[in-house]
Design a protein around this motif. Structure first.
Motif, mmCIF file in Angstrom:
data_model
loop_
_atom_site.group_PDB
_atom_site.id
_atom_site.type_symbol
_atom_site.label_atom_id
_atom_site.label_comp_id
_atom_site.label_asym_id
_atom_site.label_seq_id
_atom_site.Cartn_x
_atom_site.Cartn_y
_atom_site.Cartn_z
ATOM 1 N N GLU A 1 0.880 -1.160 -0.092
ATOM 2 C CA GLU A 1 0.184 0.068 0.084
ATOM 3 C C GLU A 1 0.909 1.250 -0.062
ATOM 4 N N CYS A 2 1.939 0.985 0.667
ATOM 5 C CA CYS A 2 2.897 2.394 0.681
ATOM 6 C C CYS A 2 3.566 2.814 -0.566
ATOM 7 N N ALA A 3 3.734 1.751 -1.262
ATOM 8 C CA ALA A 3 4.303 2.001 -2.797
ATOM 9 C C ALA A 3 3.289 2.318 -3.658
ATOM 10 N N ARG A 4 1.988 1.835 -3.563
ATOM 11 C CA ARG A 4 0.931 2.487 -4.235
ATOM 12 C C ARG A 4 0.611 3.750 -4.133
ATOM 13 N N GLN A 5 0.655 4.374 -2.757
ATOM 14 C CA GLN A 5 0.214 5.632 -2.330
ATOM 15 C C GLN A 5 1.541 6.730 -2.500
ATOM 16 N N ASN A 6 2.733 5.883 -2.791
ATOM 17 C CA ASN A 6 3.834 6.703 -3.287
ATOM 18 C C ASN A 6 4.428 7.464 -2.094
ATOM 19 N N CYS A 7 4.203 6.526 -0.927
ATOM 20 C CA CYS A 7 4.647 7.072 0.386
ATOM 21 C C CYS A 7 6.263 6.720 0.723
ATOM 22 N N ILE A 8 6.619 7.506 1.552
ATOM 23 C CA ILE A 8 8.123 7.295 1.887
ATOM 24 C C ILE A 8 7.861 6.423 3.290
ATOM 25 N N VAL A 9 8.731 5.312 3.247
ATOM 26 C CA VAL A 9 8.939 4.341 4.579
ATOM 27 C C VAL A 9 10.369 4.523 5.064
ATOM 28 N N GLU B 1 11.537 -6.487 -6.187
ATOM 29 C CA GLU B 1 11.017 -6.952 -7.453
ATOM 30 C C GLU B 1 9.732 -6.680 -7.662
ATOM 31 N N GLN B 2 9.095 -7.075 -6.573
ATOM 32 C CA GLN B 2 7.738 -6.721 -6.679
ATOM 33 C C GLN B 2 7.034 -5.359 -6.685
ATOM 34 N N LEU B 3 8.036 -4.452 -6.074
ATOM 35 C CA LEU B 3 7.459 -3.027 -5.799
ATOM 36 C C LEU B 3 8.724 -2.494 -6.012
ATOM 37 N N PRO B 4 9.048 -2.118 -7.440
ATOM 38 C CA PRO B 4 10.322 -1.243 -7.741
ATOM 39 C C PRO B 4 10.171 0.051 -7.365
ATOM 40 N N HIS B 5 9.030 0.635 -7.113
ATOM 41 C CA HIS B 5 8.917 2.142 -6.846
ATOM 42 C C HIS B 5 8.953 2.468 -5.492
ATOM 43 N N LEU B 6 9.197 1.307 -4.698
ATOM 44 C CA LEU B 6 8.697 1.481 -3.236
ATOM 45 C C LEU B 6 10.041 2.709 -2.514
ATOM 46 N N LYS B 7 9.659 3.371 -1.780
ATOM 47 C CA LYS B 7 10.884 4.509 -1.406
ATOM 48 C C LYS B 7 11.300 4.087 0.181
ATOM 49 N N LEU B 8 11.939 3.111 0.033
ATOM 50 C CA LEU B 8 12.237 2.718 1.802
ATOM 51 C C LEU B 8 13.695 3.526 1.698
ATOM 52 N N THR C 1 13.244 15.689 -2.656
ATOM 53 C CA THR C 1 13.100 15.146 -4.163
ATOM 54 C C THR C 1 12.024 13.810 -3.881
ATOM 55 N N LEU C 2 12.320 13.187 -2.713
ATOM 56 C CA LEU C 2 11.421 11.939 -2.603
ATOM 57 C C LEU C 2 10.192 12.230 -2.361
ATOM 58 N N LEU C 3 9.855 13.398 -1.944
ATOM 59 C CA LEU C 3 8.407 13.885 -1.579
ATOM 60 C C LEU C 3 7.687 14.164 -2.716
#
Length: 169
Positions: free
Chosen positions: A1-9, A51-58, A167-169
């Motif tokens: 859900e965090c990746a889908r919402q483009n959230c920073i974790v 691999e499943q969530l390549p745009h996750l901002k961890l 930039t992450l925001l």
């Protein structure tokens, strides 16, 4: 859900398994927490999360703990043809584990100029964000150590690190 919402974790370790060896000299914070971060993220890599969530901002606290120093060891398990864990280490990922380190962000709270240099070489300035570890007393609460360490690098590198958080925001 965090990746889908483009959230920073932001991942910061905390007390996990208590061991007597961590009781003295703040070993839990100095050794345990950085190792805990590496263990957690290594498991996420082998599970295929990146691999499943390549745009996750961890974003990892403390420069990813000991993760960067373990890059080669993670690859050993992936590459070893006769290693008994090899099938599990390849089941969910399509490339060496160390390559996923460039899919993660790291803060600058590494407390040593050489550690920052190594992290910069391993993942690049685009994956490093300025951090202070505020309010922890053994951290670099004002960022003074890391700002001094960053002076060793070109202005473009320093600017990238200082702007990456925005930039992450």
């Amino acid at each position: 859900e965090c990746a889908r919402q483009n959230c920073i974790v932001f991942m910061h370790p905390t007390t996990g398994v208590e061991r007597p060896a961590f009781a003295d000299y703040t070993m839990l914070q100095l050794v345990g927490w950085p190792s805990e971060t590496a263990l957690c993220v290594a498991r996420l890599i082998f599970a295929g999360l990146f691999e499943q969530l390549p745009h996750l901002k961890l974003v990892l606290a403390h420069g990813g703990g000991t993760l960067a120093m373990l890059a080669g060891r993670l690859d050993l398990a992936y590459e070893a043809p006769r290693y008994e864990a090899n099938p599990a280490c390849r089941a969910n990922i399509s490339r060496p584990p160390s390559s996923y380190l460039r899919d993660i962000y790291y803060d600058t709270v590494v407390a040593h100029p050489e550690a920052l240099d190594f992290l910069l070489r391993l993942v690049g300035s685009e994956r490093i964000v300025f951090g202070t570890d505020f309010p922890f007393e053994i951290g670099d609460a004002e960022g003074a150590k890391v700002l001094q360490a960053m002076e060793r690098h070109p202005e473009t590198v320093r600017r990238t690190i200082l702007q990456n958080g925005a930039t992450l925001l």
